[in-house]
Write a protein that holds these residues in place. Structure first.
Motif, short mmCIF file in Angstrom:
data_model
loop_
_atom_site.label_atom_id
_atom_site.label_comp_id
_atom_site.label_asym_id
_atom_site.label_seq_id
_atom_site.Cartn_x
_atom_site.Cartn_y
_atom_site.Cartn_z
N ARG A 198 0.84 -1.20 0.00
CA ARG A 198 0.00 0.00 0.00
C ARG A 198 0.88 1.26 0.00
O ARG A 198 0.55 2.25 -0.64
CB ARG A 198 -0.96 0.00 1.19
CG ARG A 198 -2.09 1.01 1.03
CD ARG A 198 -3.00 1.02 2.24
NE ARG A 198 -3.77 -0.20 2.37
CZ ARG A 198 -5.05 -0.31 2.01
NH1 ARG A 198 -5.68 0.72 1.53
NH2 ARG A 198 -5.68 -1.45 2.17
N ALA A 201 2.01 1.74 -3.53
CA ALA A 201 0.93 2.30 -4.35
C ALA A 201 0.75 3.78 -4.03
O ALA A 201 0.55 4.61 -4.91
CB ALA A 201 -0.37 1.54 -4.09
N ARG A 202 0.87 4.11 -2.75
CA ARG A 202 0.68 5.49 -2.32
C ARG A 202 1.81 6.38 -2.87
O ARG A 202 1.57 7.53 -3.22
CB ARG A 202 0.66 5.55 -0.79
CG ARG A 202 0.17 6.88 -0.24
CD ARG A 202 0.04 6.83 1.27
NE ARG A 202 -0.51 8.07 1.80
CZ ARG A 202 0.24 9.14 2.05
NH1 ARG A 202 1.52 9.13 1.81
NH2 ARG A 202 -0.34 10.23 2.51
N HIS A 230 -3.77 11.17 -3.25
CA HIS A 230 -3.16 9.84 -3.00
C HIS A 230 -3.76 9.16 -1.78
O HIS A 230 -3.79 7.95 -1.70
CB HIS A 230 -1.63 9.90 -2.93
CG HIS A 230 -1.06 11.05 -2.18
ND1 HIS A 230 -1.06 12.34 -2.68
CD2 HIS A 230 -0.47 11.13 -0.97
CE1 HIS A 230 -0.48 13.14 -1.79
NE2 HIS A 230 -0.13 12.43 -0.75
N CYS A 234 -5.56 5.47 -2.21
CA CYS A 234 -5.02 4.35 -1.44
C CYS A 234 -5.76 4.13 -0.12
O CYS A 234 -5.33 3.31 0.70
CB CYS A 234 -3.54 4.55 -1.19
SG CYS A 234 -2.63 4.66 -2.72
N THR A 236 -5.98 5.91 2.56
CA THR A 236 -5.18 6.20 3.75
C THR A 236 -5.61 7.54 4.33
O THR A 236 -6.31 8.33 3.69
CB THR A 236 -3.69 6.27 3.40
OG1 THR A 236 -3.49 7.18 2.30
CG2 THR A 236 -3.13 4.91 3.02
#
Ligand code: ZN
Length: 241
Positions: A198, A201-202, A230, A234, A236
């Protein structure tokens, strides 16, 4: 009684009822987490299984459902009588509990970003200084390499450094050095740690946020949960550590 519950698309269990309740109290199992035990027709949300009737609000802390009269409302969240003392204490201390984060605001995140940019610039300088010196001391040789070729190589390696930097620090420590310095950390939606995939990806999504005048970063200033592009991609959040 053995229970199973769904987590990140996988089945966890068997766990005892006590374990399930403990997981609910810690926020791993939430009201909308699907659970199952032998004898049940199919998987059902934890909130509708424990304490029962559909339509009743579920406690944001333990995930159990109670009649509205027996619960207290804090903004969007319902809290049962049993969880209220701990919840209020948590609010007073500013403790972060799942679903109730203290988000890092736009300016503090901007400050963290500046620190990271400075660190990355230093890394870049250390890395490229020998090459630059060679180009200046032997221009003919540099020309034979092809200026455009060098430029592309520099850009590619810079890109990989940025990706590696974000992935390593967020995956390992939950924050880049800039975020650490500003007392921020990156977490998953449920408050959990961000995994390396992750974080990777971020890091890519972050490059995307930097495109088009950095609009992806600016989005944090206008988002209720202070999410950048982002963070949205993702799933987050950036919270105060
Ligand atoms: Zn409760």
């Amino acid at each position: 009684m053995n229970w199973y519950y769904a987590r990140e698309g996988r089945q966890v269990g068997p766990v005892s009822e006590e374990d399930l309740t403990a997981q609910a109290a810690s926020g791993v199992v939430r009201a909308d987490t699907l659970v199952w035990r032998e004898g049940m027709q199919g998987w059902q949300p934890y909130g509708s299984v424990i304490g029962g009737t559909a339509g009743q609000p579920t406690c944001s802390q333990c995930g159990r459902a109670f009649p509205t009269d027996d619960m207290l409302r804090f903004g969007e969240r319902w809290v049962c009588a049993e969880c209220k003392p701990a919840f209020v204490q948590g609010l007073k201390e500013g403790v972060i509990t799942p679903g109730q984060f203290v988000y890092g605001g736009f300016w503090i995140r901007f400050g963290a970003l500046i620190i990271d940019v400075i660190i990355l610039s230093v890394i870049r300088l250390i890395l490229w200084l020998p090459l630059m010196l060679r180009i200046f001391s032997a221009p003919e040789e540099a020309q034979s390499l092809g200026f455009i070729g060098i430029q592309m190589l520099v850009n590619l390696i810079d890109f990989l450094i940025r990706i590696g930097y974000g992935t390593y620090f967020v995956g390992r420590f939950g924050a880049t050095p800039g975020k650490m310095a500003c007392g921020l950390k990156v977490v998953q939606m449920d408050g959990g740690k961000v995994s390396y995939p992750r974080a990777l990806a971020r890091s890519f999504a972050k490059v995307l946020s930097g495109l088009i005048l950095g609009i992806g970063f600016l989005m944090a200033a206008f988002d209720e949960e202070k999410r950048t592009l982002h963070d949205r991609i993702c799933e987050t959040r950036v919270v105060k550590a």
